[in-house]
Write a protein that holds these residues in place. Structure first.
Motif, PDB file in Angstrom:
ATOM      1  N   ASN A  71       0.820  -1.224   0.000  1.00 45.01           N
ATOM      2  CA  ASN A  71       0.000   0.000   0.000  1.00 45.01           C
ATOM      3  C   ASN A  71       0.845   1.261   0.000  1.00 45.01           C
ATOM      4  OD1 ASN A  71      -3.082  -0.468   0.191  1.00 45.01           O
ATOM      5  ND2 ASN A  71      -2.243  -2.040   1.538  1.00 45.01           N
ATOM      6  N   LEU A  72       2.021   1.203   0.606  1.00 53.32           N
ATOM      7  CA  LEU A  72       2.949   2.328   0.514  1.00 53.32           C
ATOM      8  C   LEU A  72       3.318   2.587  -0.945  1.00 53.32           C
ATOM      9  CD1 LEU A  72       5.513   2.014   3.458  1.00 53.32           C
ATOM     10  CD2 LEU A  72       4.182   4.029   2.855  1.00 53.32           C
ATOM     11  N   LEU A  73       3.557   1.512  -1.690  1.00 55.89           N
ATOM     12  CA  LEU A  73       3.882   1.645  -3.116  1.00 55.89           C
ATOM     13  C   LEU A  73       2.726   2.246  -3.903  1.00 55.89           C
ATOM     14  CD1 LEU A  73       5.812  -1.550  -4.291  1.00 55.89           C
ATOM     15  CD2 LEU A  73       6.712   0.736  -3.850  1.00 55.89           C
ATOM     16  N   ILE A  78       0.183   6.260   5.332  1.00 60.83           N
ATOM     17  CA  ILE A  78       0.360   5.183   6.314  1.00 60.83           C
ATOM     18  C   ILE A  78      -0.802   5.140   7.297  1.00 60.83           C
ATOM     19  CG2 ILE A  78       1.809   4.332   8.204  1.00 60.83           C
ATOM     20  CD1 ILE A  78       4.204   5.506   6.719  1.00 60.83           C
ATOM     21  N   ASN A  79      -1.256   6.301   7.744  1.00 60.26           N
ATOM     22  CA  ASN A  79      -2.315   6.331   8.749  1.00 60.26           C
ATOM     23  C   ASN A  79      -3.682   5.935   8.201  1.00 60.26           C
ATOM     24  OD1 ASN A  79      -0.859   7.239  11.189  1.00 60.26           O
ATOM     25  ND2 ASN A  79      -0.411   9.034   9.940  1.00 60.26           N
ATOM     26  N   HIS A  80      -3.766   5.715   6.903  1.00 59.40           N
ATOM     27  CA  HIS A  80      -5.009   5.233   6.300  1.00 59.40           C
ATOM     28  C   HIS A  80      -4.912   3.757   5.904  1.00 59.40           C
ATOM     29  CE1 HIS A  80      -6.280   9.562   4.940  1.00 59.40           C
ATOM     30  NE2 HIS A  80      -6.187   9.423   6.256  1.00 59.40           N
ATOM     31  N   ILE A  81      -3.750   3.158   6.061  1.00 62.99           N
ATOM     32  CA  ILE A  81      -3.555   1.753   5.672  1.00 62.99           C
ATOM     33  C   ILE A  81      -4.117   0.846   6.761  1.00 62.99           C
ATOM     34  CG2 ILE A  81      -1.852  -0.037   5.145  1.00 62.99           C
ATOM     35  CD1 ILE A  81      -0.071   2.157   3.966  1.00 62.99           C
ATOM     36  N   GLU A  82      -4.909  -0.116   6.376  1.00 60.05           N
ATOM     37  CA  GLU A  82      -5.615  -0.973   7.332  1.00 60.05           C
ATOM     38  C   GLU A  82      -4.664  -1.717   8.266  1.00 60.05           C
ATOM     39  OE1 GLU A  82      -8.946  -4.593   7.223  1.00 60.05           O
ATOM     40  OE2 GLU A  82      -8.113  -3.788   5.371  1.00 60.05           O
ATOM     41  N   CYS A 124      -0.163   7.526  15.878  1.00 63.38           N
ATOM     42  CA  CYS A 124      -0.109   7.867  14.454  1.00 63.38           C
ATOM     43  C   CYS A 124       1.344   7.748  13.998  1.00 63.38           C
ATOM     44  CB  CYS A 124      -0.671   9.259  14.177  1.00 63.38           C
ATOM     45  SG  CYS A 124       0.235  10.594  14.957  1.00 63.38           S
ATOM     46  N   TYR A 125       1.525   7.678  12.691  1.00 59.41           N
ATOM     47  CA  TYR A 125       2.842   7.390  12.135  1.00 59.41           C
ATOM     48  C   TYR A 125       3.256   8.449  11.130  1.00 59.41           C
ATOM     49  CZ  TYR A 125       1.659   2.934  14.218  1.00 59.41           C
ATOM     50  OH  TYR A 125       1.286   1.962  15.107  1.00 59.41           O
ATOM     51  N   LYS A 126       4.570   8.682  11.071  1.00 58.23           N
ATOM     52  CA  LYS A 126       5.081   9.613  10.074  1.00 58.23           C
ATOM     53  C   LYS A 126       6.411   9.110   9.528  1.00 58.23           C
ATOM     54  CE  LYS A 126       7.458  12.849  13.207  1.00 58.23           C
ATOM     55  NZ  LYS A 126       7.556  14.271  13.600  1.00 58.23           N
ATOM     56  N   ILE A 127       6.699   9.509   8.304  1.00 57.94           N
ATOM     57  CA  ILE A 127       7.945   9.121   7.650  1.00 57.94           C
ATOM     58  C   ILE A 127       8.997  10.169   7.998  1.00 57.94           C
ATOM     59  CG2 ILE A 127       9.061   8.705   5.423  1.00 57.94           C
ATOM     60  CD1 ILE A 127       6.253   7.986   4.336  1.00 57.94           C
ATOM     61  N   VAL A 128      10.107   9.705   8.563  1.00 57.69           N
ATOM     62  CA  VAL A 128      11.156  10.639   8.974  1.00 57.69           C
ATOM     63  C   VAL A 128      12.329  10.668   7.992  1.00 57.69           C
ATOM     64  CG1 VAL A 128      10.588  10.526  11.411  1.00 57.69           C
ATOM     65  CG2 VAL A 128      12.186   8.859  10.464  1.00 57.69           C
ATOM     66  N   LYS A 129      12.418   9.639   7.158  1.00 65.10           N
ATOM     67  CA  LYS A 129      13.503   9.580   6.176  1.00 65.10           C
ATOM     68  C   LYS A 129      13.079   8.631   5.058  1.00 65.10           C
ATOM     69  CE  LYS A 129      18.434   8.395   5.790  1.00 65.10           C
ATOM     70  NZ  LYS A 129      19.600   7.793   6.500  1.00 65.10           N
ATOM     71  N   GLU A 130      13.445   8.978   3.831  1.00 63.23           N
ATOM     72  CA  GLU A 130      13.047   8.113   2.712  1.00 63.23           C
ATOM     73  C   GLU A 130      13.987   8.323   1.524  1.00 63.23           C
ATOM     74  OE1 GLU A 130       8.766   6.435   1.269  1.00 63.23           O
ATOM     75  OE2 GLU A 130       8.981   8.609   1.415  1.00 63.23           O
ATOM     76  N   THR A 131      14.329   7.207   0.881  1.00 66.33           N
ATOM     77  CA  THR A 131      15.256   7.245  -0.245  1.00 66.33           C
ATOM     78  C   THR A 131      14.794   6.270  -1.322  1.00 66.33           C
ATOM     79  OG1 THR A 131      17.030   7.602   1.370  1.00 66.33           O
ATOM     80  CG2 THR A 131      17.700   7.142  -0.897  1.00 66.33           C
ATOM     81  N   LEU A 132      14.955   6.675  -2.571  1.00 66.83           N
ATOM     82  CA  LEU A 132      14.609   5.826  -3.711  1.00 66.83           C
ATOM     83  C   LEU A 132      15.843   5.643  -4.589  1.00 66.83           C
ATOM     84  CD1 LEU A 132      12.417   4.397  -5.516  1.00 66.83           C
ATOM     85  CD2 LEU A 132      12.148   6.615  -6.666  1.00 66.83           C
TER      86      LEU A 132
END
Length: 381
Positions: A71-73, A78-82, A124-132
């Protein structure tokens, strides 16, 4: 878009890092190619993936991690993902999702997530770092290097000033540019509930396979209401206005089968993902085996639709000629998931017997627990 591998670290319920691969890792013989979906060169994906373990081993938890990554993809917050609750109260969870793009790129998305208490006391959740990272498929010279990005610079890095919700992945920009998405069908919430979640046409072949006494079953809309028409052979038609009422006339297995096979047909068409927990619930072995075989038949599954399921039944493992699409789930002071190919090197050993024999530690109920239960029952009689 085809998912190749998912890894996860920092999840409270797991003993160690979770590492699930969906691409074929063992040697691929010519006969195996009829069971696998080709991506490029000698890279194939397993289209039916089994996760087996005893009760309370953590099978559902593994599915929740997989669904979270999928679901992230798909750009889901995130806070809406079951299945977000699998993150628990993590201080720092790192999810790496490796996937193959239709633009002939292999990609790695690393998402670092933290939890915090909201004013309502809900987590609740949050993204603190992300890399592609991305690399061309031509750069892959061997399967062992498929998910190795050590020599590549990031394609995109999350920045604080980005105008993006803190629980939405940066993959949204990649998907918009490449026009890609993942088709996900999850039956996780229907594991123990048997009710039709849709009012679409049900293939007659599905109904006759599951219950040959049913002559027709279809939906009809009238005055903003959906009516269900059910007729058994040589009987009068029954009209219902609530899907739950079907349970009065059809078996639980028939209803679940209608849902599973109808949705499987759509996933086979789209090349998406069908996720099922405790696949054997309400089914006999032949019905489950039929569903598994459909996904492993390249004549039916031309687009690489993928079945991901959990089970308690080792007999289902004998449907597989290969070991690398089977994961053994165990809970020994924390959940672990081990690829059967790493535990059982030979494909020709009967998988159900290896599982039940105790050769794979932690796959059968503890003998001491069994004896205590037997003694307790004997004393109470």
């Amino acid at each position: 878009m085809k998912v190749l591998r998912i890894t996860a670290q920092g999840l409270p319920l797991f003993k160690e890092a979770l590492d699930i691969s969906f691409f074929a890792q063992q040697r691929i013989a010519d006969d195996d190619k009829d069971l696998l979906h080709p991506l490029f060169s000698n890279v194939y994906v397993n289209c039916s993936n089994a996760f087996i373990g005893i009760n309370a081993a953590g099978k559902t938890s593994v599915l929740k991690v997989i669904l979270l990554a999928l679901n992230l993809l798909n750009n889901q917050p995130i806070n809406h993902i079951e299945t977000k609750e699998i993150l628990g109260d993590t201080d720092m969870a790192t999810i790496n999702t490796y996937f193959y793009s239709e633009t002939k790129e292999i990609c790695r998305l690393e998402t670092v997530i933290t939890s915090e208490k909201a004013k309502t006391e809900a987590v609740c959740y949050k993204i603190v770092k992300e890399t592609l990272w991305t690399k061309p498929q031509e750069s892959v010279t061997a399967r062992k290097n498929l998910t190795d990005f050590s020599s590549y610079e990031p394609t995109a890095v999350r920045k604080e000033e980005e105008f993006l919700s803190d629980d939405v992945s940066i993959i949204i920009a990649y998907n918009k540019k490449k026009k890609e998405r993942v088709d996900i069908v999850s039956l996780l919430s229907f594991t123990n509930i048997n009710v039709l979640p849709f009012a679409d046409e049900i293939p007659a072949e599905v109904i006759s396979f599951l219950d040959p006494t049913v002559e027709k079953l279809y939906f009809d809309k009238a005055e903003n209401k959906t009516l269900i028409h059910l007729q058994f052979k040589d009987r009068k038609e029954i009209v219902l206005n609530n899907p739950i009422d079907l349970n009065l006339y059809l078996s639980s297995g028939t209803i679940k089968g209608i849902v599973a096979f109808t949705l499987a047909k759509e996933v086979l068409k789209s090349g998406g993902y069908l996720v099922m927990d405790e696949i054997e619930n309400h089914f006999n072995k032949e019905i489950v085996s039929t569903l598994i075989r459909f996904f492993m038949d390249t004549r039916l599954n031309k687009n690489g639709g993928t079945l991901i399921f959990t089970t308690h039944y080792p007999e289902l493992l004998d449907e597989y000629d290969r070991n690398d699409s089977i994961y053994i789930i165990r809970n020994r002071n924390g959940i672990t998931a081990d690829n059967l190919a790493n535990l059982l090197k030979r494909n020709d050993i009967k998988k159900s017997e290896a599982y039940q024999s105790g050769f794979l530690e932690g796959t059968t109920p503890m003998y001491e627990s069994y004896m205590r239960l037997k003694k307790s029952i004997a004393n109470s009689i």
